[in-house]
Design a protein around this motif. Structure first.
Motif, PDB file in Angstrom:
ATOM      1  N   VAL B  21    -132.061  83.423 -50.177  1.00 43.37           N
ATOM      2  CA  VAL B  21    -132.489  83.415 -51.585  1.00 43.37           C
ATOM      3  C   VAL B  21    -131.310  83.452 -52.557  1.00 43.37           C
ATOM      4  N   GLY B  22    -130.115  83.503 -52.014  1.00 35.71           N
ATOM      5  CA  GLY B  22    -128.954  83.492 -52.915  1.00 35.71           C
ATOM      6  C   GLY B  22    -127.671  83.448 -52.136  1.00 35.71           C
ATOM      7  N   ALA B  23    -126.667  82.808 -52.735  1.00 32.06           N
ATOM      8  CA  ALA B  23    -125.364  82.727 -52.061  1.00 32.06           C
ATOM      9  C   ALA B  23    -124.293  82.419 -53.087  1.00 32.06           C
ATOM     10  N   THR B  24    -123.072  82.787 -52.746  1.00 34.90           N
ATOM     11  CA  THR B  24    -121.939  82.403 -53.589  1.00 34.90           C
ATOM     12  C   THR B  24    -121.654  80.925 -53.341  1.00 34.90           C
ATOM     13  N   SER B  25    -121.050  80.268 -54.332  1.00 40.08           N
ATOM     14  CA  SER B  25    -120.860  78.815 -54.213  1.00 40.08           C
ATOM     15  C   SER B  25    -119.450  78.424 -53.793  1.00 40.08           C
ATOM     16  N   ALA B  26    -118.535  79.370 -53.715  1.00 40.84           N
ATOM     17  CA  ALA B  26    -117.159  79.032 -53.304  1.00 40.84           C
ATOM     18  C   ALA B  26    -116.541  80.243 -52.609  1.00 40.84           C
ATOM     19  N   PRO B  27    -115.598  80.003 -51.709  1.00 36.11           N
ATOM     20  CA  PRO B  27    -114.922  81.131 -51.044  1.00 36.11           C
ATOM     21  C   PRO B  27    -114.128  81.969 -52.051  1.00 36.11           C
ATOM     22  N   PHE B  28    -113.896  83.217 -51.734  1.00 31.68           N
ATOM     23  CA  PHE B  28    -113.121  84.105 -52.602  1.00 31.68           C
ATOM     24  C   PHE B  28    -112.346  85.093 -51.735  1.00 31.68           C
ATOM     25  N   TYR B  29    -111.441  85.822 -52.369  1.00 39.72           N
ATOM     26  CA  TYR B  29    -110.590  86.767 -51.636  1.00 39.72           C
ATOM     27  C   TYR B  29    -110.917  88.203 -52.040  1.00 39.72           C
ATOM     28  N   ILE B  30    -110.834  89.089 -51.056  1.00 33.89           N
ATOM     29  CA  ILE B  30    -110.854  90.518 -51.348  1.00 33.89           C
ATOM     30  C   ILE B  30    -109.538  91.079 -50.810  1.00 33.89           C
ATOM     31  N   GLY B  31    -109.158  92.248 -51.257  1.00 32.21           N
ATOM     32  CA  GLY B  31    -107.876  92.789 -50.806  1.00 32.21           C
ATOM     33  C   GLY B  31    -107.633  94.135 -51.423  1.00 32.21           C
ATOM     34  N   PRO B  32    -106.379  94.366 -51.896  1.00 32.96           N
ATOM     35  CA  PRO B  32    -106.093  95.674 -52.488  1.00 32.96           C
ATOM     36  C   PRO B  32    -106.952  95.878 -53.749  1.00 32.96           C
ATOM     37  N   GLY B  33    -107.377  97.068 -53.942  1.00 32.20           N
ATOM     38  CA  GLY B  33    -108.185  97.352 -55.129  1.00 32.20           C
ATOM     39  C   GLY B  33    -109.638  96.948 -54.942  1.00 32.20           C
ATOM     40  N   VAL B  34    -110.390  97.206 -55.983  1.00 34.61           N
ATOM     41  CA  VAL B  34    -111.834  96.937 -55.946  1.00 34.61           C
ATOM     42  C   VAL B  34    -112.090  95.491 -56.364  1.00 34.61           C
ATOM     43  N   THR B  35    -112.930  94.808 -55.616  1.00 37.11           N
ATOM     44  CA  THR B  35    -113.311  93.431 -55.977  1.00 37.11           C
ATOM     45  C   THR B  35    -114.812  93.398 -56.184  1.00 37.11           C
TER      46      THR B  35
END
Lengths: 238, 167
Positions: B21-35
């Motif tokens: 029922v829902g999805a992000t449309s492009a890849p993204f990065y997580i890492g240091p700190g809050v995303t």
């Protein structure tokens, strides 16, 4: 004393709808069966001609694509189903169509090369498929093949909506199709050189099944089957 | 043996089929700190409609998570108010993304061609809580990632897609 537990029957309409919901890839499976039916008919009509059977470039290309659908699509059905599962409900069939477009594109390119080769007279001898299957047996032992085989299981993120979703589905299919071509090109060329013989296609399909369907590829069985096909055509050549 | 059937509604008593029922449309990065990312949602149009809101099984899926360096686990929170510290909202904690084997699964020469890891987190209980609090936006879901303890600089981790399933 015995007890019997009975449940009311699920109405047929519900069962059918549930089946199509659960297996959106049903028409891709049907396409495999149709492709096998076309190739069986072709083999039955021209079995007597063997490798000497000549077709126009366009006919060669068309039968190449039917052969790719019959032999290679069954190994991509999981990816087709995954494409549907990772798409919005109303986009599932469109997403699968996009995947299949991408999947068959690399096969079409190899098919153009194969149809071109079939214009040459030396590909209409039994030596050509014998060498093709021998090359396929050697190819299965290379690291390039192993990497290509691993890439057949790769997944890619799909955008949910818009042209990006269509692009991602075609790209995902193209990635799997290209890996599939890199993995199986000598085997498929050898099958084409036999004039799409039923023995070669079923043998090739068995080799693919021994590689894809068990948890670990049955490399010895694959090698034995491929060498058996090479030997069969070598015997016919002498 | 077939499952028991509700004679009044046989569709409803069939085993659930997940519907995205829902999805992000492009890849993204997580890492240091809050995303924090936002997930556009779409109303269900398939089998998820057959089940009442209270009966739905809700799954959050993280697909094609890759990194070329070992990374800490990441805590996942849902619908944390923008700008708030997620650690102050333990009730919104969904699950932890365990990154064990992340580098190996990201290797292009590996068994799955470097597709990375895919995680499925069951968030049915949190979904129930958010709907009860009327804090569930049917058009948008905020997902927040917080890295766990790591005794080195936290590397960037690529997430191919986050998607939400009702079943």
């Amino acid at each position: 004393m015995s007890s019997v537990i009975t449940y009311p029957r699920v109405p047929t309409g519900v069962t059918v709808q549930y089946f199509f919901w659960l297996h959106p890839e049903w028409w891709s499976v049907a396409l495999c069966w149709v492709a096998w039916a076309v190739m069986l008919l072709h083999s039955w009509q021209y079995a007597g001609h063997g490798v000497h059977h000549r077709m126009s470039f366009a006919q060669e290309l068309i039968y190449w694509m039917w052969m790719a659908a019959a032999m290679m699509l069954p190994f991509a059905i999981d990816a087709v189903r995954l494409t549907a599962a990772r798409s919005l409900w109303e986009r599932r069939h469109r997403a699968m169509a996009g995947f299949l477009t991408g999947f068959f594109a690399p096969w079409l390119l190899l098919g153009i090369a194969a149809a071109g080769l079939r214009e040459l007279s030396w590909t209409h001898s039994y030596v050509a498929p014998a060498l093709g299957f021998l090359a396929a047996a050697l190819w299965q032992r290379t690291s390039i093949h192993r990497r290509a085989f691993n890439a057949c299981y790769r997944t890619q993120p799909l955008a949910p909506l818009g042209w990006q979703a269509d692009r991602d589905c075609v790209r995902f299919g193209g990635t799997i199709g290209a890996a599939c071509v890199r993995s199986c090109w000598p085997l498929m060329l050898a099958c084409a050189f036999t004039g799409h013989s039923l023995i070669a296609m079923m043998g090739g399909m068995a080799v693919g099944a021994a590689e894809r369907w068990p948890y670990r590829p049955r490399t010895r069985a694959m090698l034995a089957a491929t060498l058996a096909l090479a030997s069969y055509y070598a015997v016919l050549a002498v | 043996m077939q499952p028991p059937t509700d004679p009044k509604n046989p569709r409803k008593s069939s085993p659930p089929i997940p519907e995205m029922v829902g999805a992000t449309s492009a890849p993204f990065y997580i890492g240091p700190g809050v995303t924090q990312i936002s997930l556009p949602m779409h109303p269900p149009t398939g089998p998820a409609l057959l089940r009442d809101l209270k009966e739905r099984v809700v799954t959050l899926q993280f697909e094609n998570v890759t990194s070329d360096k070992a990374a800490p686990n990441f805590k996942v929170y849902l619908n944390v108010p923008p700008g708030d510290d997620p650690e102050r909202h333990p009730e919104l904690f969904a699950e932890t993304l365990a990154t064990f084997g992340l580098v190996e699964s990201s290797d292009p020469l590996g068994e799955h061609g470097g597709a990375g890891k895919t995680f499925k987190l069951g968030v049915t209980a949190l979904f129930g809580l958010l709907t009860a609090k009327k804090d569930w936006d049917s058009q948008n879901l905020r997902v927040t990632f917080v890295p766990g303890y790591w005794d080195a600089p936290v590397p960037r981790v690529k997430i191919g897609r986050v998607s939400l399933y009702f079943s």
